[in-house]
Enzyme design. Structure first.
Site, PDB file in Angstrom:
ATOM      1  N   LYS A 106       0.867  -1.188   0.000  1.00  9.75           N
ATOM      2  CA  LYS A 106       0.000   0.000   0.000  1.00  9.75           C
ATOM      3  C   LYS A 106       0.899   1.233   0.000  1.00  9.75           C
ATOM      4  O   LYS A 106       1.911   1.269   0.712  1.00  9.75           O
ATOM      5  CB  LYS A 106      -0.909  -0.021   1.231  1.00  9.75           C
ATOM      6  CG  LYS A 106      -1.948   1.105   1.253  1.00  9.75           C
ATOM      7  CD  LYS A 106      -2.902   1.002   2.448  1.00  9.75           C
ATOM      8  CE  LYS A 106      -3.940   2.116   2.440  1.00  9.75           C
ATOM      9  NZ  LYS A 106      -4.871   2.025   3.576  1.00  9.75           N
ATOM     10  N   SER A 162      -9.925   2.269   2.586  1.00  9.39           N
ATOM     11  CA  SER A 162      -8.970   2.973   1.759  1.00  9.39           C
ATOM     12  C   SER A 162      -7.964   2.065   1.044  1.00  9.39           C
ATOM     13  O   SER A 162      -7.330   2.506   0.096  1.00  9.39           O
ATOM     14  CB  SER A 162      -8.198   3.967   2.628  1.00  9.39           C
ATOM     15  OG  SER A 162      -7.401   3.283   3.584  1.00  9.39           O
ATOM     16  N   SER A 205     -10.472   0.021   6.803  1.00  9.34           N
ATOM     17  CA  SER A 205      -9.785   0.176   5.520  1.00  9.34           C
ATOM     18  C   SER A 205      -9.104  -1.073   4.966  1.00  9.34           C
ATOM     19  O   SER A 205      -8.677  -1.078   3.814  1.00  9.34           O
ATOM     20  CB  SER A 205      -8.758   1.302   5.612  1.00  9.34           C
ATOM     21  OG  SER A 205      -9.403   2.545   5.471  1.00  9.34           O
TER      22      SER A 205
END
Lengths: 479, 482, 95
Positions: free
Chosen positions: B76, B151, B175
């Site tokens: 990420k 997210s 997330s």
């Protein structure tokens, strides 16, 4: 109207750690810009603070030295504001639960003692520096200082004059140096004071509106800034005006304070507990350990000097103004155990005066306590006069004859005439040659006596023991 | 190969059936071919990835390999990786090549895993649809009209589309779990404090927690073993014995007490999600588990509490982005304050600014007690609910998200609707509890549904066991959209 | 609780984010909705509850006072918008 000045002081003492409060960067002074900044100090995205044990230790020591409460837990909070020398956009400080709460410091103004109460002392990080030299019309930011551990020590509004404020600042300065938590270097900014000043009609119980004067980095500026500010406030009030709460700066060149920002444009700092740092707990066993590591504190020594040695409060305060001075005094006293007053006079007089003149610390004093003791014992046993001792002292300071007092006395022929027979002979000669003054004295003119002493001393080339000369003259004249 | 489990890839590497360089190249080619469709990656760096693959092959040849050595992992873009562009999905960091490694990145580097690329995400992890990214929305591989969730939407999309064998994510209010559910993969947010936050760009410090996203619980267990562990540079990192998270995978579930929070089943859940969840629970009954109704009376307040605390912390965490030492600086400005204001106005997107404003407000003078302190108090009540409920059960289950993936653009103009996507996940975040999502079937428009598993503190091995046993008797986790 | 456009501007000011009239108006509507949602937590009685700042009930760990970092200025300043003579440059700072 009679006015009373009310002063509270906030001091930022830089702690003597090796590394920063939340990172492993060095805090050494004077490095090239930004060479002592790591990812944490620069607030790169993702970095986190970890608290330095050395900073905590020093805060606890201060707390113990002033008899304060050590809070466990204490909490770190973020003080949010934007400034280019503040990389995170917030300063990590302590707000609601500081590490040290309460406590007090005794100060000495002349022969008067006074207690100044402390509100709190909390740990926080220093900011960096903005350099305003012209870089294409811009400012340069050096973050080496960012993250340096500070202890902010806050008093109650207990002081009533600039003299008290300076006495407090000096006492605190000596204390933080004494216990080794701060190097006290005011030029380098290791010890900086802010003064909160207000005035009120004498006898009033309510506090007036205060102004905070920032960043006073010498005792002299502290005194002058308070004096100016108090005068300014009194003038405003006497002209029917009112004081605006604000932060002011002292301009040493103009000897005045001026507005930096008013309360209205003061920041809303949005303090909240720092989620990156957990509650700081301090075990009782650690506190005990730190207590044991503290040296005898200045207040304790001061009390001992007064009660055990019979020194005045003033002398005791001067001698304990720095740990090194007190240690020098005690080393000297050890060799002359019954001569506390003589030792005190010499340390506070000749030694201090000479050190001041040369601008050196007592730790660099060329004359050791043992060497000085050798000199003082010659005053004591009447070998030399006090005046001659000063000559010997000067020679010792210069390093003559390996700073051996006896050798210098011999070499310079400074031995006093202490032989009764020799003094009697000198006195007889002077009396015989000054019949008029003898008559004057006998008719009640006391002054004539001093003149006769002078004559004897002159005849003895200054080497006669003055006490013996006095006694002999008195005896002969009253005969 | 693209559908292989981590264990299978590991075996192939160990048996020299394939090299890490070959494996890495294969995934890079697949990303090259398909990323335009999903927009799952912000940065791919063939040179850096292949250099790591070469090191991995040397480690394997030298017999120094551990289970994930040589395996490509998508990271990420919230994790700082030295030499990699690290944007956090923001224009603010669109020029930020990280000069240092996050702890999580270091851990993968140490065992010779290969960073296959940095995945797209909601800007500064603020979002539940991956539409707030400066780099454009990520698409759900099951239906490119749909959001992947957020997210960690890029990571979820990459794993679902088989562009990476596994990925890292971070979870502040859901997330990891919500995008895992919406993309039909598995993801776990461990107990707060197990994965170091050092180098993980902070959103809300007291809630942020890194975790793995992968095809199966078994893969998650291997990933978690690498990601967790004490880090002296994070004050909130917990000092605990290292765990083998695979140790309990094979344990039978008979006698397992599954708590069903009645508030999660009361209302709000869409019919298709409810149906899939009921079927999954039936599967667990067959595996020998018993169902216990529990109550989390304050859980309905987790969204209000979350939207006070997370923005408050974020408003302060994001103050460092000022255009002075790194990141975006406005091209033209007047004085210093103008430089700050313009750089931040230009560098941050609308959602980030919205949350900074909320956070600034709740911390400001006169509102702190009413909002911030109040929210912290309710946070404790929410946490206490879990403590009480775990006295009656070993684990809790419910839906991860109230609906399947919604369409791109469907909720982007309505913050409240978007925020409610995390209604089931944010409570566990507030309590610091581990939470997990596994795929359990499909709902409307054939979009995936996830089952939310909440464990007690430090019971990750048990949760993975519970998920693995389900995955042994079902094949939802093996379904692939491509 | 009612927010005004001026509140929005004041907060934006505190947060150092430039905001124009149009944005302030739009933000006001959104923030009002969000705060309506937030207000629902006021209904719970928390008079006897301690605030919870951290997810884990643990205390601060301390770092040994040791210098562990060396100079990496060039590396760190490689990502800086503007530097000169080792300093970060910003528009003139007025005290």
């Amino acid at each position: 109207m009679q006015w009373e000045i009310v002063i509270g002081i906030e001091t930022h003492a830089q702690l003597t750690t090796q590394s920063k409060i939340f990172s492993g960067s060095s805090i050494a002074y004077g490095a090239m810009p930004n060479t002592q900044t790591n990812a944490v100090d620069l607030a790169l995205p993702g970095v986190l603070p970890v608290l330095n044990q050395g900073a905590v230790e020093r805060a606890v020591k201060l707390g113990l030295a002033v008899g304060a409460k050590i809070n466990s837990p204490s909490i770190f909070a973020r003080k949010n504001y934007f400034y280019p020398d503040l990389p995170k956009g917030y300063q990590i400080s302590q707000y609601e639960l500081p590490i040290v709460e309460g406590g007090s410091i005794k100060i000495q103004i002349g022969e008067t003692e006074k207690t100044v109460h402390l509100t709190r002392a909390h740990l926080e990080e220093d900011a960096g520096k903005s350099l305003h030299e012209d870089f294409q019309g811009m400012s340069g930011i050096d973050l080496n200082r960012a993250g340096t551990p500070l202890l902010e020590i806050v008093t109650e509004p207990d002081m009533r004059s600039s003299a008290e404020a300076v006495a407090y600042a000096k006492t605190l300065h000596s204390l933080v140096c004494w216990i080794g938590i701060c190097d006290g270097n005011m030029q380098e900014g290791s010890f900086r004071c802010d003064a909160n000043v207000s005035v009120r009609p004498k006898g009033s119980e309510t506090l007036g509106t205060r102004c905070e004067i920032k960043n006073l980095n010498s005792f002299r500026f502290l005194e002058k800034a308070i004096d100016f500010e108090a005068r300014r406030q009194i003038e405003v009030l006497e002209d029917g005006g009112s004081i605006r709460q604000e932060t002011r700066l002292y301009d040493a060149n103009k000897d005045e304070t001026r507005t930096m920002r008013s309360k209205e444009d003061a920041n809303d700092y949005r303090y909240f507990p720092d989620p990156d740092l957990l509650p700081l707990e301090i075990a009782d066993s650690w506190i005990d350990q730190l207590k044991d590591s503290l040296p005898e504190l200045p207040e304790a020594r001061r009390a001992r000097y007064i009660t055990d040695l019979g020194l005045s409060a003033y002398d005791a305060a001067v001698l304990t103004s720095a740990r090194e001075i007190a240690d020098y005094f005690e080393n000297l006293l050890e060799l002359l155990p019954d001569q506390a007053k003589l030792c005190a006079n010499w340390v506070m007089g000749e030694i201090s005066g000479r050190l001041n003149k040369e601008a050196i610390e007592i730790t660099a004093c060329p004359i050791t306590p043992a060497q000085l003791a050798a000199l003082l014992s010659r005053i004591n046993d009447g070998t030399i006069s006090g005046k001659a001792a000063k000559t010997v002292f000067e020679s010792m300071w210069q390093g003559e004859l390996e700073r051996n007092a006896d050798a210098i006395i011999d070499a310079k022929g400074l031995k006093q005439i202490s032989d009764d027979g020799a003094i009697e002979q000198l006195v007889d000669e002077v009396l015989a040659a000054n019949a008029q003054q003898v008559a004057d004295y006998r008719s009640g003119k006391e002054k004539a006596f001093n003149s006769l002493v002078g004559q004897v001393m002159k005849a003895a080339k200054g080497k006669a023991n003055p006490a013996q000369v006095n006694a002999m003259l008195k005896k002969k004249l009253s005969a | 190969m693209f559908n292989a489990s981590l264990k299978q890839l590991s075996t192939q590497l160990a048996e020299k059936k394939i090299s890490s360089v070959e494996l890495t190249k294969a995934f890079l080619q697949r990303i090259e071919a398909r990323n335009t469709e999903y927009n799952a990656f912000i940065t791919v760096n063939e040179e850096l990835s292949l250099a790591q693959a070469q090191v991995a092959d040397q480690m394997i040849a030298a017999g120094q390999a551990s289970q994930l050595t040589g395996i490509p992992i998508a990271q990420k873009d919230i994790f700082c990786a030295k030499g990699w562009l690290t944007t956090c999905g923001s224009k603010m960091l669109s020029n930020f090549v990280s000069p240092y490694d996050a702890n999580v990145i270091e851990r993968f580097n140490q065992i010779g895993a290969v960073n296959i690329g940095k995945t797209n995400m909601d800007e500064f992890a603020m979002g539940s649809s991956n539409e707030t990214s400066y780099y454009g929305p990520v698409r759900n591989p099951w239906d490119v009209e749909a959001v992947p969730g957020g997210s960690s939407g890029g990571s979820a999309s990459a794993v679902a589309a088989r562009l990476a064998p596994a990925a890292t994510g971070t979870d502040t209010g859901g997330s990891i779990r919500q995008p895992a559910a919406l993309c039909g993969i598995s993801g776990i947010k461990p107990t707060y404090g197990l994965v170091s936050r050092y180098g993980m760009i902070a959103f809300a410090s007291s809630l942020d927690q890194g975790g793995p996203m992968a095809k199966s619980a078994e893969d998650l267990a291997l990933m978690l073993g690498v990601m967790t562990g004490f880090d002296a540079r994070d004050s909130t990192s917990l000092q605990r014995e290292t765990e083998d998270y695979t140790r309990d995978l094979e344990k039978p579930l008979s006698g397992l007490r599954i708590g069903l929070p009645k508030e999660y089943f009361a209302k709000g859940m869409s019919k298709d999600v409810e149906c899939a969840v009921e079927q999954a629970l039936d599967e667990y009954r067959k595996l020998g588990a018993e169902m216990v109704e529990v109550s989390l009376p304050n859980s309905q307040l987790s969204i209000p509490v979350y939207y006070v605390l997370a923005p408050a912390e974020a408003s302060s965490n994001l103050s460092r982005f000022d255009g002075v030492r790194y990141g975006h600086r406005a091209k033209s400005y007047g004085d210093l304050n103008d430089m700050y204001r313009k750089s931040r106005a230009e560098g941050f997107g609308a959602e980030v600014k919205r949350r900074i404003l909320i956070g600034t407000y709740v911390l400001s003078h006169g509102y702190y007690d009413a909002y911030y302190i109040k929210a912290q108090k309710v946070r404790r009540l929410i946490t206490q609910d879990f403590v009480d409920a775990f006295k009656q059960c070993d684990i809790m289950m419910g839906p991860t998200s109230p609906t399947v993936a919604f369409n791109i653009g469907e909720k982007s103009s309505d913050p409240i609707q978007m925020y409610l996507s995390d209604i089931y996940t944010s409570a566990a975040s507030l309590a610091g509890l581990p939470g997990m999502s596994i795929p359990i079937g499909f709902g409307d428009k054939n979009r995936p549904v996830g089952l939310h598993i909440i464990g007690n503190y430090f019971t990750e091995a048990k949760m993975l066991n519970v998920a693995h046993q389900y995955q042994l008797v079902t094949d939802w986790h093996q379904r692939s959209p491509v | 609780m009612t927010l005004s456009v001026n509140d929005v501007k004041r907060i934006a000011d505190l947060a150092y984010i430039e905001i124009n009239e149009h944005e302030a108006q739009a933000t006001l509507g959104q923030l009002t909705d969000i705060f309506d949602l937030i207000e629902t937590m006021q209904a719970v009685d928390t008079s006897t509850v301690e605030p919870m700042s951290h997810a884990q009930d643990v205390v601060q760990r301390l770092r040994e006072d040791k210098v562990t970092e060396s100079d990496q200025r060039d590396l760190y300043q490689s990502v800086a918008p503007q530097v000169e003579a080792g300093l970060y440059l910003v528009p003139k700072v007025i005290e």
